[in-house]
Design an enzyme around this catalytic site. Sequence first.
Site, short mmCIF file in Angstrom:
data_model
loop_
_atom_site.label_atom_id
_atom_site.label_comp_id
_atom_site.label_asym_id
_atom_site.label_seq_id
_atom_site.Cartn_x
_atom_site.Cartn_y
_atom_site.Cartn_z
N LYS A 43 0.83 -1.21 0.00
CA LYS A 43 0.00 0.00 0.00
C LYS A 43 0.86 1.26 0.00
O LYS A 43 0.63 2.19 -0.75
CB LYS A 43 -0.95 0.02 1.21
N ARG A 56 -10.12 0.74 8.11
CA ARG A 56 -9.57 -0.55 8.50
C ARG A 56 -10.56 -1.39 9.28
O ARG A 56 -10.25 -2.50 9.68
CB ARG A 56 -8.36 -0.26 9.39
N ARG A 84 11.49 -5.40 5.02
CA ARG A 84 11.30 -3.96 4.77
C ARG A 84 12.26 -3.09 5.59
O ARG A 84 12.51 -3.32 6.76
CB ARG A 84 9.88 -3.54 5.15
N ARG A 88 10.89 -0.88 11.09
CA ARG A 88 9.79 -0.49 11.97
C ARG A 88 9.69 -1.41 13.16
O ARG A 88 9.92 -2.61 13.05
CB ARG A 88 8.47 -0.53 11.18
N ARG A 100 -0.62 -8.61 13.69
CA ARG A 100 -1.07 -7.66 12.67
C ARG A 100 -1.87 -8.38 11.58
O ARG A 100 -2.91 -7.88 11.13
CB ARG A 100 0.13 -6.93 12.05
P1 AP5 Z 1 4.81 -1.57 1.85
O1 AP5 Z 1 4.48 -0.78 0.66
O2 AP5 Z 1 5.51 -0.89 2.98
O3 AP5 Z 1 3.50 -2.36 2.38
P2 AP5 Z 1 2.21 -1.83 3.14
O4 AP5 Z 1 1.03 -2.52 2.55
O5 AP5 Z 1 2.19 -0.35 3.19
O6 AP5 Z 1 2.48 -2.48 4.56
P3 AP5 Z 1 2.37 -1.89 6.02
O7 AP5 Z 1 3.07 -2.91 6.89
O8 AP5 Z 1 2.85 -0.48 6.12
O9 AP5 Z 1 0.86 -1.94 6.26
P4 AP5 Z 1 0.15 -1.93 7.59
O10 AP5 Z 1 -1.23 -1.80 7.11
O11 AP5 Z 1 0.42 -3.09 8.48
O12 AP5 Z 1 0.82 -0.72 8.39
P5 AP5 Z 1 0.30 0.71 8.82
O13 AP5 Z 1 1.47 1.61 8.86
O14 AP5 Z 1 -0.88 1.11 8.01
O15 AP5 Z 1 5.67 -2.83 1.36
C1 AP5 Z 1 6.17 -3.79 2.27
C2 AP5 Z 1 7.52 -4.31 1.78
O16 AP5 Z 1 7.32 -5.01 0.55
C3 AP5 Z 1 8.55 -3.20 1.44
O17 AP5 Z 1 9.80 -3.64 1.81
C4 AP5 Z 1 8.46 -3.04 -0.10
O18 AP5 Z 1 9.70 -2.63 -0.67
C5 AP5 Z 1 8.09 -4.45 -0.52
N1 AP5 Z 1 7.25 -4.48 -1.72
C6 AP5 Z 1 6.16 -3.71 -1.99
N2 AP5 Z 1 5.61 -4.04 -3.16
C7 AP5 Z 1 6.38 -5.05 -3.67
C8 AP5 Z 1 6.32 -5.86 -4.85
N3 AP5 Z 1 5.35 -5.67 -5.79
N4 AP5 Z 1 7.25 -6.81 -5.03
C9 AP5 Z 1 8.22 -7.01 -4.10
N5 AP5 Z 1 8.33 -6.30 -2.96
C10 AP5 Z 1 7.42 -5.34 -2.75
O19 AP5 Z 1 -0.26 0.45 10.30
C11 AP5 Z 1 0.60 0.21 11.39
C12 AP5 Z 1 -0.24 0.15 12.67
O20 AP5 Z 1 -0.90 1.42 12.89
C13 AP5 Z 1 -1.39 -0.86 12.68
O21 AP5 Z 1 -0.93 -2.14 13.06
C14 AP5 Z 1 -2.35 -0.23 13.70
O22 AP5 Z 1 -1.92 -0.48 15.02
C15 AP5 Z 1 -2.21 1.26 13.44
N6 AP5 Z 1 -3.20 1.78 12.47
C16 AP5 Z 1 -2.93 2.34 11.23
N7 AP5 Z 1 -4.06 2.71 10.62
C17 AP5 Z 1 -5.08 2.40 11.48
C18 AP5 Z 1 -6.48 2.53 11.40
N8 AP5 Z 1 -7.08 3.03 10.32
N9 AP5 Z 1 -7.24 2.10 12.44
C19 AP5 Z 1 -6.64 1.57 13.54
N10 AP5 Z 1 -5.31 1.42 13.68
C20 AP5 Z 1 -4.53 1.82 12.65
#
Ligand code: AP5
Length: 235
Positions: free
Chosen positions: A22, A97, A142, A175, A186
């Site tokens: 994402k 979410r 990552r 992270r 997660r």
């Molecule tokens: P990346 O692009 O970083 O993946 P991502 O989908 O953004 O993954 P996240 O781990 O950031 O998502 P998340 O939803 O768990 O975290 P968030 O910060 O929202 O890619 C991942 C890796 O893969 C990278 O190394 C990249 O290079 C590689 N990659 C990407 N595409 C590729 C491809 N096509 N081929 C090969 N490699 C590839 O949330 C964190 C925490 O915040 C949550 O756990 C929760 O506690 C809280 N939170 C956030 N939003 C909310 C909400 N709305 N409500 C409640 N709690 C929330």
Amino acid sequence: MASETARNIGPIILLGPPGAGKGTQSKQIMQHYCIPQVSTGDLLRDHVQRQTPLGLEAKAIMERGELVPDELMYGIVAKRLREPDSRYGYILDGFPRTAAQAGWLDAFLEKELFDNDYPPRPPIVIRLNVDYTQLLLRITGRRSCPTCGRIYNVHSRPPRIDELCDLDGTKLTQRDDDRKEIIAGRLAAYEVQTKPVADYYEARGRLVSVNADREVEEVTAEILAIIDSHASARA
Ligand code: AP5
């Protein structure tokens, strides 16, 4: 990739499990359409770092890999979406979410429609599908640059020089919640609380799924084609 001048694209919602790409795809879309990425994970991590009351409350929850309560999310999201750079559209990365957050967002957008001279368009909802084993590799590999936010992966997208950002030479970081013992929590939160969000949009005929188990550039090309076709259908 050519970038366009800002035009009224409206909200784009990227759904998908942790590690689906994402954040990576948001950066590509942001560059192409000149609209901002609104990552609720980044907003929360910023609050944690600044030790605001919200950050202090969210820190332990995030460290356990659980979701922050819905009520805490609404204020920060509403504030961010009302900033001037969101006028022509934005990419929601990590929000909604829960089904409750999806309902809240629809109500928020409807209200803005009445309150705003520049009504937002209905969201384009894109779900990124990735195989479970691939997700684990992506999350554990990552690394990101604390200065410019660029995302790397030690397996698939390593920096040119080990551990250093290609753009500014800053030492890359991992992270806190990307540790193995947190990842299972997660992914479980995604299965139980976030999958119903896709059902919410599917029931309303708004969900488009993309196979994100391909090269970043291939996934981006498909996403941009989806956005372009939706945007021109609504023009
Ligand atoms: P990346 O692009 O970083 O993946 P991502 O989908 O953004 O993954 P996240 O781990 O950031 O998502 P998340 O939803 O768990 O975290 P968030 O910060 O929202 O890619 C991942 C890796 O893969 C990278 O190394 C990249 O290079 C590689 N990659 C990407 N595409 C590729 C491809 N096509 N081929 C090969 N490699 C590839 O949330 C964190 C925490 O915040 C949550 O756990 C929760 O506690 C809280 N939170 C956030 N939003 C909310 C909400 N709305 N409500 C409640 N709690 C929330």
